[in-house]
Design a protein around this motif. Sequence first.
Motif, PDB file in Angstrom:
ATOM      1  N   ARG A 255       8.132 -49.257  54.517  1.00  0.00           N
ATOM      2  CA  ARG A 255       8.562 -49.247  53.122  1.00  0.00           C
ATOM      3  C   ARG A 255       8.228 -47.919  52.460  1.00  0.00           C
ATOM      4  O   ARG A 255       9.038 -47.362  51.714  1.00  0.00           O
ATOM      5  CB  ARG A 255       7.894 -50.400  52.371  1.00  0.00           C
ATOM      6  CG  ARG A 255       8.187 -50.429  50.875  1.00  0.00           C
ATOM      7  CD  ARG A 255       9.666 -50.502  50.606  1.00  0.00           C
ATOM      8  NE  ARG A 255       9.950 -50.529  49.188  1.00  0.00           N
ATOM      9  CZ  ARG A 255      11.109 -50.204  48.652  1.00  0.00           C
ATOM     10  NH1 ARG A 255      12.118 -49.814  49.437  1.00  0.00           N
ATOM     11  NH2 ARG A 255      11.291 -50.271  47.350  1.00  0.00           N
ATOM     12  N   LEU A 256       7.063 -47.370  52.761  1.00  0.00           N
ATOM     13  CA  LEU A 256       6.679 -46.076  52.202  1.00  0.00           C
ATOM     14  C   LEU A 256       7.630 -44.979  52.676  1.00  0.00           C
ATOM     15  O   LEU A 256       8.006 -44.093  51.901  1.00  0.00           O
ATOM     16  CB  LEU A 256       5.244 -45.732  52.598  1.00  0.00           C
ATOM     17  CG  LEU A 256       4.145 -46.554  51.911  1.00  0.00           C
ATOM     18  CD1 LEU A 256       2.790 -46.204  52.491  1.00  0.00           C
ATOM     19  CD2 LEU A 256       4.156 -46.318  50.410  1.00  0.00           C
ATOM     20  N   ARG A 257       8.013 -45.045  53.937  1.00  0.00           N
ATOM     21  CA  ARG A 257       8.957 -44.042  54.453  1.00  0.00           C
ATOM     22  C   ARG A 257      10.308 -44.156  53.763  1.00  0.00           C
ATOM     23  O   ARG A 257      10.957 -43.158  53.467  1.00  0.00           O
ATOM     24  CB  ARG A 257       9.115 -44.204  55.965  1.00  0.00           C
ATOM     25  CG  ARG A 257       7.886 -43.800  56.745  1.00  0.00           C
ATOM     26  CD  ARG A 257       8.140 -43.784  58.246  1.00  0.00           C
ATOM     27  NE  ARG A 257       7.005 -43.252  58.974  1.00  0.00           N
ATOM     28  CZ  ARG A 257       7.019 -42.952  60.258  1.00  0.00           C
ATOM     29  NH1 ARG A 257       8.121 -43.136  60.966  1.00  0.00           N
ATOM     30  NH2 ARG A 257       5.945 -42.471  60.851  1.00  0.00           N
ATOM     31  N   GLU A 258      10.739 -45.381  53.510  1.00  0.00           N
ATOM     32  CA  GLU A 258      12.001 -45.580  52.800  1.00  0.00           C
ATOM     33  C   GLU A 258      11.928 -45.027  51.384  1.00  0.00           C
ATOM     34  O   GLU A 258      12.939 -44.587  50.826  1.00  0.00           O
ATOM     35  CB  GLU A 258      12.334 -47.071  52.749  1.00  0.00           C
ATOM     36  CG  GLU A 258      12.701 -47.667  54.099  1.00  0.00           C
ATOM     37  CD  GLU A 258      12.848 -49.172  54.049  1.00  0.00           C
ATOM     38  OE1 GLU A 258      12.688 -49.743  52.940  1.00  0.00           O
ATOM     39  OE2 GLU A 258      13.114 -49.786  55.095  1.00  0.00           O
ATOM     40  N   MET A 259      10.730 -45.027  50.797  1.00  0.00           N
ATOM     41  CA  MET A 259      10.548 -44.505  49.446  1.00  0.00           C
ATOM     42  C   MET A 259      10.457 -42.979  49.435  1.00  0.00           C
ATOM     43  O   MET A 259      10.370 -42.359  48.376  1.00  0.00           O
ATOM     44  CB  MET A 259       9.280 -45.097  48.825  1.00  0.00           C
ATOM     45  CG  MET A 259       9.352 -46.597  48.566  1.00  0.00           C
ATOM     46  SD  MET A 259       7.730 -47.326  48.199  1.00  0.00           S
ATOM     47  CE  MET A 259       7.273 -46.397  46.726  1.00  0.00           C
ATOM     48  N   GLY A 260      10.448 -42.389  50.632  1.00  0.00           N
ATOM     49  CA  GLY A 260      10.411 -40.933  50.712  1.00  0.00           C
ATOM     50  C   GLY A 260       9.028 -40.342  50.694  1.00  0.00           C
ATOM     51  O   GLY A 260       8.855 -39.165  50.411  1.00  0.00           O
ATOM     52  N   THR A 261       8.015 -41.147  50.995  1.00  0.00           N
ATOM     53  CA  THR A 261       6.666 -40.627  51.029  1.00  0.00           C
ATOM     54  C   THR A 261       6.385 -40.019  52.385  1.00  0.00           C
ATOM     55  O   THR A 261       7.165 -40.114  53.313  1.00  0.00           O
ATOM     56  CB  THR A 261       5.643 -41.747  50.748  1.00  0.00           C
ATOM     57  OG1 THR A 261       5.828 -42.780  51.715  1.00  0.00           O
ATOM     58  CG2 THR A 261       5.846 -42.320  49.369  1.00  0.00           C
ATOM     59  N   THR A 262       5.232 -39.382  52.491  1.00  0.00           N
ATOM     60  CA  THR A 262       4.871 -38.702  53.733  1.00  0.00           C
ATOM     61  C   THR A 262       4.325 -39.712  54.734  1.00  0.00           C
ATOM     62  O   THR A 262       3.888 -40.796  54.356  1.00  0.00           O
ATOM     63  CB  THR A 262       3.796 -37.625  53.466  1.00  0.00           C
ATOM     64  OG1 THR A 262       2.601 -38.297  53.037  1.00  0.00           O
ATOM     65  CG2 THR A 262       4.253 -36.666  52.396  1.00  0.00           C
ATOM     66  N   PRO A 263       4.312 -39.365  56.018  1.00  0.00           N
ATOM     67  CA  PRO A 263       3.779 -40.293  57.024  1.00  0.00           C
ATOM     68  C   PRO A 263       2.339 -40.693  56.767  1.00  0.00           C
ATOM     69  O   PRO A 263       1.907 -41.754  57.172  1.00  0.00           O
ATOM     70  CB  PRO A 263       3.909 -39.504  58.329  1.00  0.00           C
ATOM     71  CG  PRO A 263       5.032 -38.556  58.081  1.00  0.00           C
ATOM     72  CD  PRO A 263       4.903 -38.163  56.630  1.00  0.00           C
ATOM     73  N   THR A 264       1.549 -39.854  56.081  1.00  0.00           N
ATOM     74  CA  THR A 264       0.164 -40.212  55.803  1.00  0.00           C
ATOM     75  C   THR A 264       0.057 -41.123  54.591  1.00  0.00           C
ATOM     76  O   THR A 264      -1.016 -41.553  54.215  1.00  0.00           O
ATOM     77  CB  THR A 264      -0.689 -38.949  55.545  1.00  0.00           C
ATOM     78  OG1 THR A 264      -0.090 -38.167  54.507  1.00  0.00           O
ATOM     79  CG2 THR A 264      -0.810 -38.124  56.804  1.00  0.00           C
ATOM     80  N   GLY A 265       1.164 -41.439  53.956  1.00  0.00           N
ATOM     81  CA  GLY A 265       1.137 -42.462  52.931  1.00  0.00           C
ATOM     82  C   GLY A 265       0.700 -42.008  51.560  1.00  0.00           C
ATOM     83  O   GLY A 265       0.016 -42.735  50.841  1.00  0.00           O
ATOM     84  N   GLU A 266       1.013 -40.799  51.134  1.00  0.00           N
ATOM     85  CA  GLU A 266       0.649 -40.331  49.799  1.00  0.00           C
ATOM     86  C   GLU A 266       1.621 -40.940  48.787  1.00  0.00           C
ATOM     87  O   GLU A 266       2.696 -40.412  48.520  1.00  0.00           O
ATOM     88  CB  GLU A 266       0.677 -38.803  49.760  1.00  0.00           C
ATOM     89  CG  GLU A 266      -0.357 -38.189  50.707  1.00  0.00           C
ATOM     90  CD  GLU A 266      -0.131 -36.708  50.938  1.00  0.00           C
ATOM     91  OE1 GLU A 266       0.856 -36.167  50.403  1.00  0.00           O
ATOM     92  OE2 GLU A 266      -0.937 -36.104  51.658  1.00  0.00           O
ATOM     93  N   VAL A 267       1.218 -42.066  48.207  1.00  0.00           N
ATOM     94  CA  VAL A 267       2.143 -42.855  47.405  1.00  0.00           C
ATOM     95  C   VAL A 267       2.062 -42.566  45.910  1.00  0.00           C
ATOM     96  O   VAL A 267       2.945 -42.962  45.158  1.00  0.00           O
ATOM     97  CB  VAL A 267       1.894 -44.361  47.614  1.00  0.00           C
ATOM     98  CG1 VAL A 267       2.078 -44.721  49.061  1.00  0.00           C
ATOM     99  CG2 VAL A 267       0.488 -44.752  47.171  1.00  0.00           C
ATOM    100  N   ARG A 268       1.025 -41.890  45.438  1.00  0.00           N
ATOM    101  CA  ARG A 268       0.854 -41.718  43.999  1.00  0.00           C
ATOM    102  C   ARG A 268       2.052 -41.048  43.328  1.00  0.00           C
ATOM    103  O   ARG A 268       2.515 -41.516  42.279  1.00  0.00           O
ATOM    104  CB  ARG A 268      -0.430 -40.941  43.702  1.00  0.00           C
ATOM    105  CG  ARG A 268      -0.741 -40.861  42.197  1.00  0.00           C
ATOM    106  CD  ARG A 268      -2.042 -40.098  41.933  1.00  0.00           C
ATOM    107  NE  ARG A 268      -2.261 -39.994  40.500  1.00  0.00           N
ATOM    108  CZ  ARG A 268      -2.970 -40.841  39.791  1.00  0.00           C
ATOM    109  NH1 ARG A 268      -3.498 -41.891  40.375  1.00  0.00           N
ATOM    110  NH2 ARG A 268      -3.135 -40.656  38.494  1.00  0.00           N
ATOM    111  N   PRO A 269       2.613 -39.933  43.862  1.00  0.00           N
ATOM    112  CA  PRO A 269       3.760 -39.307  43.189  1.00  0.00           C
ATOM    113  C   PRO A 269       4.927 -40.254  42.975  1.00  0.00           C
ATOM    114  O   PRO A 269       5.532 -40.278  41.904  1.00  0.00           O
ATOM    115  CB  PRO A 269       4.128 -38.151  44.124  1.00  0.00           C
ATOM    116  CG  PRO A 269       2.860 -37.841  44.845  1.00  0.00           C
ATOM    117  CD  PRO A 269       2.194 -39.178  45.052  1.00  0.00           C
TER     118      PRO A 269
END
Length: 250
Positions: A176-190
Amino acid sequence: MAESSEPPERRERARPNDVWARPRGGRRPKLTREAIVGKAIEIADAEGLEAVSIRRVASELGVRAMSLYTHIEAKEDLLDLMYDVVAEEVLVEDGLPDDWRAAMVEIMRKERAAGLRHPWMFELAGRSPRVGPNGLRHAEQSMAAAARLTDDPKEMLAIVTTVDHYMLGFVLREQRLREMGTTPTGEVRPSVLEQAYVRKLLESGDFPHLNSVLDAGLFSQEDFDLGLKWLLDGIEHGHRGKWPSASPPT
């Protein structure tokens, strides 16, 4: 003769001869079952499971759709074969480690990597594909890892199921994080802060613990291993105490 009222997919699944038991056909040297399945996996990796069809695979291979039916009788066969090819990727080569924890960690890392390479595999698993030879080998390796801790079949199954559920939940969130365009390490805050109302709420001071987690970054490889360690610690502790009710929790 009257036509069966059963749905086509039910009739297909009821066929007595599974795809692995049927002889391989094919007169065209360049068209093999492996090539067909490999191309289908490429399509699914790039565009998702819904993009896979007999016609699409044939087009990508430069052959007529009817040519594929020499090797594969139905789309369901193709999906089963795709799932089994991916199952081979999670097999531990050269034998499992002797330690049950090391064996389980190695299997889970392989499952996680395969799930991230092939996001569709969990969707396909939800459709209950028929188990192939590699799927059986994977199940055997998982049980063998648990058997290094206990020889109780009920406990073995409970351990494998529990660890699998952890891996599945973690990987689905990573996807889901990858689908949101985040990095593989999971930096979700932006990505979270792109939503104005979320940013306003987080800046209110009412969510100090959530802010600290977002600032630290989520779902890195270390986080996966740490969670798995805690889970295995609990399983080992419960086993040594032989579970409060003399059996693993249900």
